[in-house]
Scaffold this motif. Sequence first.
Motif, PDB file in Angstrom:
ATOM      1  N   SER A   1     -46.950 -37.925  -0.775  1.00 47.38           N
ATOM      2  CA  SER A   1     -46.836 -36.559  -1.280  1.00 47.38           C
ATOM      3  C   SER A   1     -48.207 -36.107  -1.740  1.00 47.38           C
ATOM      4  O   SER A   1     -49.034 -36.914  -2.163  1.00 47.38           O
ATOM      5  CB  SER A   1     -45.824 -36.482  -2.427  1.00 47.38           C
ATOM      6  OG  SER A   1     -46.161 -37.370  -3.458  1.00 47.38           O
TER       7      SER A   1
ATOM      8  N   SER B   1     -51.046 -34.927   3.799  1.00 47.11           N
ATOM      9  CA  SER B   1     -50.330 -35.202   5.033  1.00 47.11           C
ATOM     10  C   SER B   1     -50.775 -36.528   5.634  1.00 47.11           C
ATOM     11  O   SER B   1     -51.970 -36.764   5.814  1.00 47.11           O
ATOM     12  CB  SER B   1     -50.576 -34.087   6.043  1.00 47.11           C
ATOM     13  OG  SER B   1     -50.081 -34.450   7.315  1.00 47.11           O
ATOM     14  N   VAL B   2     -49.801 -37.401   5.962  1.00 49.44           N
ATOM     15  CA  VAL B   2     -50.150 -38.679   6.579  1.00 49.44           C
ATOM     16  C   VAL B   2     -50.756 -38.476   7.964  1.00 49.44           C
ATOM     17  O   VAL B   2     -51.512 -39.322   8.441  1.00 49.44           O
ATOM     18  CB  VAL B   2     -48.928 -39.630   6.670  1.00 49.44           C
ATOM     19  CG1 VAL B   2     -48.422 -39.986   5.284  1.00 49.44           C
ATOM     20  CG2 VAL B   2     -47.836 -39.057   7.536  1.00 49.44           C
ATOM     21  N   SER B   3     -50.441 -37.351   8.597  1.00 56.04           N
ATOM     22  CA  SER B   3     -50.956 -37.137   9.952  1.00 56.04           C
ATOM     23  C   SER B   3     -52.438 -36.793   9.934  1.00 56.04           C
ATOM     24  O   SER B   3     -53.130 -36.993  10.934  1.00 56.04           O
ATOM     25  CB  SER B   3     -50.175 -36.017  10.644  1.00 56.04           C
ATOM     26  OG  SER B   3     -50.353 -34.787   9.961  1.00 56.04           O
TER      27      SER B   3
ATOM     28  N   ARG C   1     -46.144 -43.545  12.135  1.00 63.92           N
ATOM     29  CA  ARG C   1     -46.017 -42.429  11.200  1.00 63.92           C
ATOM     30  C   ARG C   1     -44.889 -41.502  11.637  1.00 63.92           C
ATOM     31  O   ARG C   1     -44.683 -41.319  12.834  1.00 63.92           O
ATOM     32  CB  ARG C   1     -47.312 -41.596  11.151  1.00 63.92           C
ATOM     33  CG  ARG C   1     -48.519 -42.299  10.676  1.00 63.92           C
ATOM     34  CD  ARG C   1     -49.753 -41.414  10.719  1.00 63.92           C
ATOM     35  NE  ARG C   1     -50.184 -41.085  12.072  1.00 63.92           N
ATOM     36  CZ  ARG C   1     -51.352 -40.548  12.370  1.00 63.92           C
ATOM     37  NH1 ARG C   1     -52.203 -40.252  11.401  1.00 63.92           N
ATOM     38  NH2 ARG C   1     -51.676 -40.276  13.617  1.00 63.92           N
TER      39      ARG C   1
ATOM     40  N   THR D   1     -44.315 -37.745  10.912  1.00 62.56           N
ATOM     41  CA  THR D   1     -44.923 -36.596  10.248  1.00 62.56           C
ATOM     42  C   THR D   1     -43.882 -35.670   9.637  1.00 62.56           C
ATOM     43  O   THR D   1     -44.159 -35.011   8.638  1.00 62.56           O
ATOM     44  CB  THR D   1     -45.802 -35.811  11.236  1.00 62.56           C
ATOM     45  OG1 THR D   1     -45.019 -35.454  12.379  1.00 62.56           O
ATOM     46  CG2 THR D   1     -46.980 -36.656  11.689  1.00 62.56           C
TER      47      THR D   1
ATOM     48  N   ASN E   1     -43.347 -37.218   6.459  1.00 66.98           N
ATOM     49  CA  ASN E   1     -44.613 -37.542   5.797  1.00 66.98           C
ATOM     50  C   ASN E   1     -44.613 -38.991   5.298  1.00 66.98           C
ATOM     51  O   ASN E   1     -44.975 -39.282   4.147  1.00 66.98           O
ATOM     52  CB  ASN E   1     -44.919 -36.583   4.641  1.00 66.98           C
ATOM     53  CG  ASN E   1     -46.402 -36.423   4.402  1.00 66.98           C
ATOM     54  OD1 ASN E   1     -47.209 -36.522   5.328  1.00 66.98           O
ATOM     55  ND2 ASN E   1     -46.782 -36.173   3.155  1.00 66.98           N
ATOM     56  N   THR E   2     -44.201 -39.866   6.186  1.00 72.61           N
ATOM     57  CA  THR E   2     -43.996 -41.271   5.826  1.00 72.61           C
ATOM     58  C   THR E   2     -44.663 -42.186   6.840  1.00 72.61           C
ATOM     59  O   THR E   2     -44.654 -41.917   8.047  1.00 72.61           O
ATOM     60  CB  THR E   2     -42.487 -41.582   5.738  1.00 72.61           C
ATOM     61  OG1 THR E   2     -41.913 -40.788   4.699  1.00 72.61           O
ATOM     62  CG2 THR E   2     -42.236 -43.055   5.438  1.00 72.61           C
TER      63      THR E   2
END
Lengths: 118, 108
Positions: free
Chosen positions: A25, A28-30, A71, A73, A76-77
């Motif tokens: 949080s 963004s993981v991407s 991932r 997206t 977001n994990t």
Amino acid sequence: EVRLVESGGGLIQPGGSLRLSCAASGFSVSGSYIGWVRQSPGKGLEWVSIVYSAGGTYYADSVKGRVTLSRDTSKNTLYLQMNSLRVDDTALYYCANAPWGQGSFDVWGQGTAVTVSS
Amino acid sequence: DIQLTQSPSTLSASVGDRVTIVCRASQSIDNWLAWYQQKPGKVPKRLIFKASYLDSGVPSRFSGSGSGTEFTLTISSLQPDDFATYYCQQFNRNSLFTFGPGTKVDLK
């Protein structure tokens, strides 16, 4: 606030599989370099895996061929699929963010514990 | 693969002491070195990145220096909150990330 929350750890028999999750949080993981670092009980830190924003994934030799990083997206994990688990994979697994251009991990989750034992 | 060594492995010091920890790389890593502090049962906390850049919120008594193969973490005046284990960590495009074995700073 940037935050990482790991889950999915537990007790697993040698040879088994486990999927760890890292919910992010605040970012963004991407668009990030994000990965996993583990710490066996009473031992030091060991880098496990990382995914770059462009999608390239890299693994430590100790886990290569047995783990897969991915991932989602939409959630977001980040996930770490761990197969053919060994006793020496027992550790606290931290998810950590590595900002571009810094070559190190600035934000860490609280970790999720994996115990491999018969 | 690039290996990191740290010296000493344990350091006994008193409050107010100047403390220096050395991290050596098996080959040049330019300035791709970070330092972390970890207290028992706690998450590692990055103190310094790219050899000498202090993370936001880290007290100025911490400093890092070095390049190539030899790096130092210095605590100018050790405080009670600083008793912990310190790890160095390198980044290299080939071997990616490696952590040092750690240096435990305890009370003399």
